[in-house]
Motif scaffolding. Structure first.
Motif, PDB file in Angstrom:
ATOM      1  N   VAL B  25      -6.966  14.936  -2.191  1.00 35.15           N
ATOM      2  CA  VAL B  25      -6.561  13.724  -1.020  1.00 35.15           C
ATOM      3  C   VAL B  25      -7.839  13.358  -0.325  1.00 35.15           C
ATOM      4  CG1 VAL B  25      -4.130  14.745  -0.604  1.00 35.15           C
ATOM      5  CG2 VAL B  25      -6.125  15.570   0.527  1.00 35.15           C
ATOM      6  N   PHE B  26      -7.630  12.538   0.385  1.00 31.17           N
ATOM      7  CA  PHE B  26      -8.752  12.064   1.239  1.00 31.17           C
ATOM      8  C   PHE B  26      -8.179  11.374   2.497  1.00 31.17           C
ATOM      9  CE2 PHE B  26      -8.467   8.446  -1.324  1.00 31.17           C
ATOM     10  CZ  PHE B  26      -8.593   7.207  -0.461  1.00 31.17           C
ATOM     11  N   LEU B  27      -9.140  11.112   3.441  1.00 33.78           N
ATOM     12  CA  LEU B  27      -8.729  10.639   4.978  1.00 33.78           C
ATOM     13  C   LEU B  27      -9.239   9.200   5.322  1.00 33.78           C
ATOM     14  CD1 LEU B  27      -7.102  11.805   7.754  1.00 33.78           C
ATOM     15  CD2 LEU B  27      -9.711  12.836   8.047  1.00 33.78           C
ATOM     16  N   ALA B  28      -8.495   8.574   5.839  1.00 36.94           N
ATOM     17  CA  ALA B  28      -9.223   7.146   6.490  1.00 36.94           C
ATOM     18  C   ALA B  28      -8.555   6.925   7.528  1.00 36.94           C
ATOM     19  CB  ALA B  28      -8.798   5.944   5.257  1.00 36.94           C
ATOM     20  N   GLU B  29      -9.204   6.199   8.549  1.00 39.71           N
ATOM     21  CA  GLU B  29      -8.715   6.021   9.873  1.00 39.71           C
ATOM     22  C   GLU B  29      -8.910   4.278  10.426  1.00 39.71           C
ATOM     23  OE1 GLU B  29      -9.364   8.733  12.722  1.00 39.71           O
ATOM     24  OE2 GLU B  29     -10.300  10.182  11.436  1.00 39.71           O
ATOM     25  N   GLY B  30      -8.197   4.077  11.271  1.00 36.01           N
ATOM     26  CA  GLY B  30      -8.464   2.619  11.715  1.00 36.01           C
ATOM     27  C   GLY B  30      -7.657   1.548  10.831  1.00 36.01           C
ATOM     28  N   PRO B  31      -7.190   0.403  11.493  1.00 35.15           N
ATOM     29  CA  PRO B  31      -6.399  -0.362  11.080  1.00 35.15           C
ATOM     30  C   PRO B  31      -6.832  -1.257   9.947  1.00 35.15           C
ATOM     31  CG  PRO B  31      -6.464  -0.720  13.477  1.00 35.15           C
ATOM     32  CD  PRO B  31      -7.493   0.344  13.070  1.00 35.15           C
ATOM     33  N   LYS B  32      -8.292  -1.644  10.123  1.00 36.87           N
ATOM     34  CA  LYS B  32      -8.664  -2.531   8.923  1.00 36.87           C
ATOM     35  C   LYS B  32      -8.824  -1.658   7.664  1.00 36.87           C
ATOM     36  CE  LYS B  32     -11.640  -5.458   7.231  1.00 36.87           C
ATOM     37  NZ  LYS B  32     -11.503  -4.604   5.753  1.00 36.87           N
ATOM     38  N   LEU B  33      -9.464  -0.451   7.773  1.00 33.51           N
ATOM     39  CA  LEU B  33      -9.594   0.454   6.577  1.00 33.51           C
ATOM     40  C   LEU B  33      -8.106   0.997   5.972  1.00 33.51           C
ATOM     41  CD1 LEU B  33     -11.621   1.804   4.588  1.00 33.51           C
ATOM     42  CD2 LEU B  33     -11.486   3.678   6.273  1.00 33.51           C
ATOM     43  N   VAL B  34      -7.329   1.382   6.968  1.00 33.09           N
ATOM     44  CA  VAL B  34      -6.054   1.789   6.286  1.00 33.09           C
ATOM     45  C   VAL B  34      -5.422   0.517   5.537  1.00 33.09           C
ATOM     46  CG1 VAL B  34      -3.936   2.867   7.019  1.00 33.09           C
ATOM     47  CG2 VAL B  34      -5.993   3.855   7.843  1.00 33.09           C
ATOM     48  N   GLY B  35      -5.328  -0.451   6.224  1.00 31.09           N
ATOM     49  CA  GLY B  35      -4.864  -1.803   5.812  1.00 31.09           C
ATOM     50  C   GLY B  35      -5.347  -2.083   4.426  1.00 31.09           C
ATOM     51  N   ASP B  36      -6.389  -1.877   4.237  1.00 35.65           N
ATOM     52  CA  ASP B  36      -7.025  -2.233   2.951  1.00 35.65           C
ATOM     53  C   ASP B  36      -6.824  -1.260   1.938  1.00 35.65           C
ATOM     54  OD1 ASP B  36      -8.536  -4.426   3.756  1.00 35.65           O
ATOM     55  OD2 ASP B  36     -10.695  -3.591   3.028  1.00 35.65           O
ATOM     56  N   LEU B  37      -6.609   0.054   2.349  1.00 31.82           N
ATOM     57  CA  LEU B  37      -6.348   0.880   1.354  1.00 31.82           C
ATOM     58  C   LEU B  37      -4.994   1.130   0.957  1.00 31.82           C
ATOM     59  CD1 LEU B  37      -8.926   3.858   2.264  1.00 31.82           C
ATOM     60  CD2 LEU B  37      -9.294   1.794   1.049  1.00 31.82           C
ATOM     61  N   LEU B  38      -3.981   0.862   1.910  1.00 33.75           N
ATOM     62  CA  LEU B  38      -2.539   0.884   1.529  1.00 33.75           C
ATOM     63  C   LEU B  38      -2.163   0.463   0.180  1.00 33.75           C
ATOM     64  CD1 LEU B  38      -0.907   0.968   5.190  1.00 33.75           C
ATOM     65  CD2 LEU B  38      -0.947   2.527   3.388  1.00 33.75           C
ATOM     66  N   GLY B  39      -2.984  -0.836  -0.353  1.00 35.66           N
ATOM     67  CA  GLY B  39      -2.426  -1.584  -1.237  1.00 35.66           C
ATOM     68  C   GLY B  39      -3.034  -0.894  -2.561  1.00 35.66           C
ATOM     69  N   HIS B  40      -4.108  -0.128  -2.328  1.00 33.28           N
ATOM     70  CA  HIS B  40      -4.907   0.428  -3.517  1.00 33.28           C
ATOM     71  C   HIS B  40      -4.586   1.896  -3.763  1.00 33.28           C
ATOM     72  CE1 HIS B  40      -6.978  -3.245  -2.897  1.00 33.28           C
ATOM     73  NE2 HIS B  40      -7.304  -3.069  -4.121  1.00 33.28           N
ATOM     74  N   PHE B  41      -4.180   2.749  -2.721  1.00 31.41           N
ATOM     75  CA  PHE B  41      -4.092   4.221  -3.147  1.00 31.41           C
ATOM     76  C   PHE B  41      -2.775   4.785  -2.603  1.00 31.41           C
ATOM     77  CE2 PHE B  41      -8.851   3.412  -2.261  1.00 31.41           C
ATOM     78  CZ  PHE B  41      -9.189   3.992  -3.263  1.00 31.41           C
ATOM     79  N   SER B  42      -2.162   5.784  -3.222  1.00 33.35           N
ATOM     80  CA  SER B  42      -1.066   6.223  -2.995  1.00 33.35           C
ATOM     81  C   SER B  42      -1.048   7.215  -1.844  1.00 33.35           C
ATOM     82  CB  SER B  42      -0.412   7.260  -4.025  1.00 33.35           C
ATOM     83  OG  SER B  42       0.657   7.968  -3.789  1.00 33.35           O
ATOM     84  N   CYS B  43      -0.278   6.571  -0.744  1.00 30.95           N
ATOM     85  CA  CYS B  43      -0.403   7.324   0.757  1.00 30.95           C
ATOM     86  C   CYS B  43       0.520   8.561   0.939  1.00 30.95           C
ATOM     87  CB  CYS B  43      -0.100   6.314   1.835  1.00 30.95           C
ATOM     88  SG  CYS B  43      -0.365   7.029   3.581  1.00 30.95           S
ATOM     89  N   GLN B  44      -0.084   9.722   0.981  1.00 30.49           N
ATOM     90  CA  GLN B  44       0.815  10.899   1.366  1.00 30.49           C
ATOM     91  C   GLN B  44       1.449  10.764   2.777  1.00 30.49           C
ATOM     92  OE1 GLN B  44       0.331  12.192  -2.043  1.00 30.49           O
ATOM     93  NE2 GLN B  44      -0.347  14.179  -1.476  1.00 30.49           N
ATOM     94  N   PHE B  45       0.755  10.693   3.535  1.00 34.13           N
ATOM     95  CA  PHE B  45       1.179  10.549   5.056  1.00 34.13           C
ATOM     96  C   PHE B  45       0.262   9.691   5.982  1.00 34.13           C
ATOM     97  CE2 PHE B  45      -0.796  14.579   5.440  1.00 34.13           C
ATOM     98  CZ  PHE B  45      -1.357  14.513   6.644  1.00 34.13           C
ATOM     99  N   LEU B  46       1.108   9.343   6.906  1.00 35.79           N
ATOM    100  CA  LEU B  46       0.237   8.351   7.937  1.00 35.79           C
ATOM    101  C   LEU B  46       0.648   8.644   9.271  1.00 35.79           C
ATOM    102  CD1 LEU B  46       0.221   4.689   7.106  1.00 35.79           C
ATOM    103  CD2 LEU B  46       1.098   5.554   9.315  1.00 35.79           C
ATOM    104  N   LEU B  47      -0.181   8.690  10.335  1.00 40.05           N
ATOM    105  CA  LEU B  47       0.001   8.846  11.629  1.00 40.05           C
ATOM    106  C   LEU B  47      -0.268   7.310  12.384  1.00 40.05           C
ATOM    107  CD1 LEU B  47      -1.948  12.016  12.365  1.00 40.05           C
ATOM    108  CD2 LEU B  47       0.398  11.891  11.173  1.00 40.05           C
ATOM    109  N   ALA B  48       0.641   6.990  13.319  1.00 44.11           N
ATOM    110  CA  ALA B  48       0.122   5.732  13.909  1.00 44.11           C
ATOM    111  C   ALA B  48       0.741   5.658  15.200  1.00 44.11           C
ATOM    112  CB  ALA B  48       0.521   4.448  12.901  1.00 44.11           C
ATOM    113  N   THR B  49       0.228   4.816  15.934  1.00 40.92           N
ATOM    114  CA  THR B  49       0.757   4.588  17.381  1.00 40.92           C
ATOM    115  C   THR B  49       1.882   3.448  17.104  1.00 40.92           C
ATOM    116  OG1 THR B  49      -0.736   2.565  17.618  1.00 40.92           O
ATOM    117  CG2 THR B  49      -1.528   4.647  18.614  1.00 40.92           C
ATOM    118  N   SER B  50       2.675   3.422  18.255  1.00 44.52           N
ATOM    119  CA  SER B  50       3.897   2.272  18.060  1.00 44.52           C
ATOM    120  C   SER B  50       3.477   0.997  17.827  1.00 44.52           C
ATOM    121  CB  SER B  50       4.692   2.568  19.332  1.00 44.52           C
ATOM    122  OG  SER B  50       4.053   2.461  20.568  1.00 44.52           O
TER     123      SER B  50
END
Lengths: 252, 252
Positions: B25-50
């Motif tokens: 697994v690997f970690l990514a942070e921030g709206p821009k980066l996580v947004g880019d990666l969600l379409g490309h990698f399988s996400c195990q879990f995610l923490l986010a503000t409301s």
């Protein structure tokens, strides 16, 4: 002379800009960097291992302390301390705007990352750019991370902190360049040997007021052209690619 | 679902390569980066503000935890946590050497700095370079600092860790480039649209064995030519300047 706790505390305090500014000093570490700077800046004091000292005699520094690796690591801001650490006097800065009419200069509009600034100074040195004008909010040149990243370029490139809109308005008939996604392909442009290349903040690019004063908007082409993918380049990378093209054309 | 201490501990453990490798697994942070990666990698879990969650619906991630800024900052590896943090699955890597005969690729010989690697991935993305071959001692692509510095390029550029001498020996009649202080001025060379550009370690450059296998030695001219000053460029900067020139020529 032995290394006192007070001196360790003082050295470590130089991570903060206000402490560097109060005494007009800055910190540099490592044989390559300190070696480069000794010929250019007045050295207040220096700590070094016996190994480094034996290889660097005579030394025109009054205040020298021989330290063990262990003592050095207590003073050092680096993860891996490297034989020598020195505190230098910040030189007095004089801003001579006329250099922009005679040579190619850079302007940085709020570059925030110390590593980016250091890398830009290092590449400016490579490409023979001797003056960089920085907006007052640009990160401090004497930030230890910046100093380290310059790899000695800080000895040869001059930085001037000054409000950029006023600076640019004072220039007459001098080209002022910036890179923009909607600029002109830079490879199709005839680039000058003088003038100012403005680079912007990591997140926000060039500020609105400065942008309105830029008269030559350039674009660094991606590849293949018009491919949808990367949206931007790191500011130091963009600076390098632009400077390289100015210098390629200048050498033709 | 609330954020458990165990999960915070787990996320922070991903700073270490051995822990990332164990779970792939690997970690990514921030709206821009996580947004880019969600379409490309399988996400195990995610923490986010409301706030982030309300702007990103529907979300095809099963394991989502709404967190406060304060909770996020306890899990985050960033100085300034940014709304969202996600753990992704490392994709299976397949090495297909034939891409080197069809396209321009990079090879990195022991690049050590995570930020440099991330910046190189980001610029490779800009210049349409889709494959980077890395010596086994090159820093891990999934180092959190590398992932952040790619600015999403990690979703589009493939890295292959493999011994470079064997790789280069397996190539037949394919140009293999490297930059050297005693190389040929790259602006005087006809550069190909395929092949391998080798870049070296920050301190030591390209290793001896790999160097002996490079058949096109290039030099990035400094300015003015033959001026004595800067001795080198940062590896990411050199990579950018070289890639830009390959792509300039390719677009002519």
């Amino acid at each position: 002379m032995t290394l006192s706790k007070n001196r360790i505390k003082y050295i470590r305090s130089l991570e903060q800009k206000k402490n560097r500014k109060a005494d007009k000093v800055f910190l540099a570490e490592g044989p390559k960097l300190v070696g480069d700077l000794l010929g250019h800046f007045s050295c207040q004091f220096l700590l070094a291992t016996s190994e480094w000292l034996s290889r660097n005699q005579p030394l025109s520094v009054t205040d020298v302390t021989e330290v063990s690796e262990e003592e050095l690591s207590r003073a050092s801001l680096l993860k891996t301390p490297q034989q020598v650490l020195a505190v230098f006097r910040q030189p007095d800065e004089e801003t001579d705007v006329s250099v922009i009419s005679r040579s190619l200069c850079l302007a940085l509009d709020d570059v925030q990352d110390p590593g980016n600034l250091g890398t830009i100074i290092r590449l400016a040195d490579w490409f023979g750019i001797e003056h960089i004008f920085c907006s007052p909010n640009t990160v401090d040149i004497y930030n230890p991370k910046t100093v380290q990243a310059t790899m000695g370029g800080i000895a040869r490139v001059r930085l001037h902190y000054t409000p950029l809109p006023e600076l640019i308005r004072s220039l007459k008939d001098i080209p002022v360049y910036g890179t923009f996604l909607d600029g002109e392909n830079m490879y199709g442009q005839s680039l000058s040997k003088n003038g100012l290349i403005v680079m912007g903040n990591e997140g926000n690019g060039i500020g609105k007021e400065v942008k309105s004063l830029i008269n030559r908007k350039l674009y660094i082409p991606n590849y293949p052209a018009s491919r949808e993918s990367a949206e931007s380049l790191n500011v130091a990378i963009a600076t390098a690619v632009v400077c390289a093209e100015f210098r390629r054309q200048a050498a033709l």
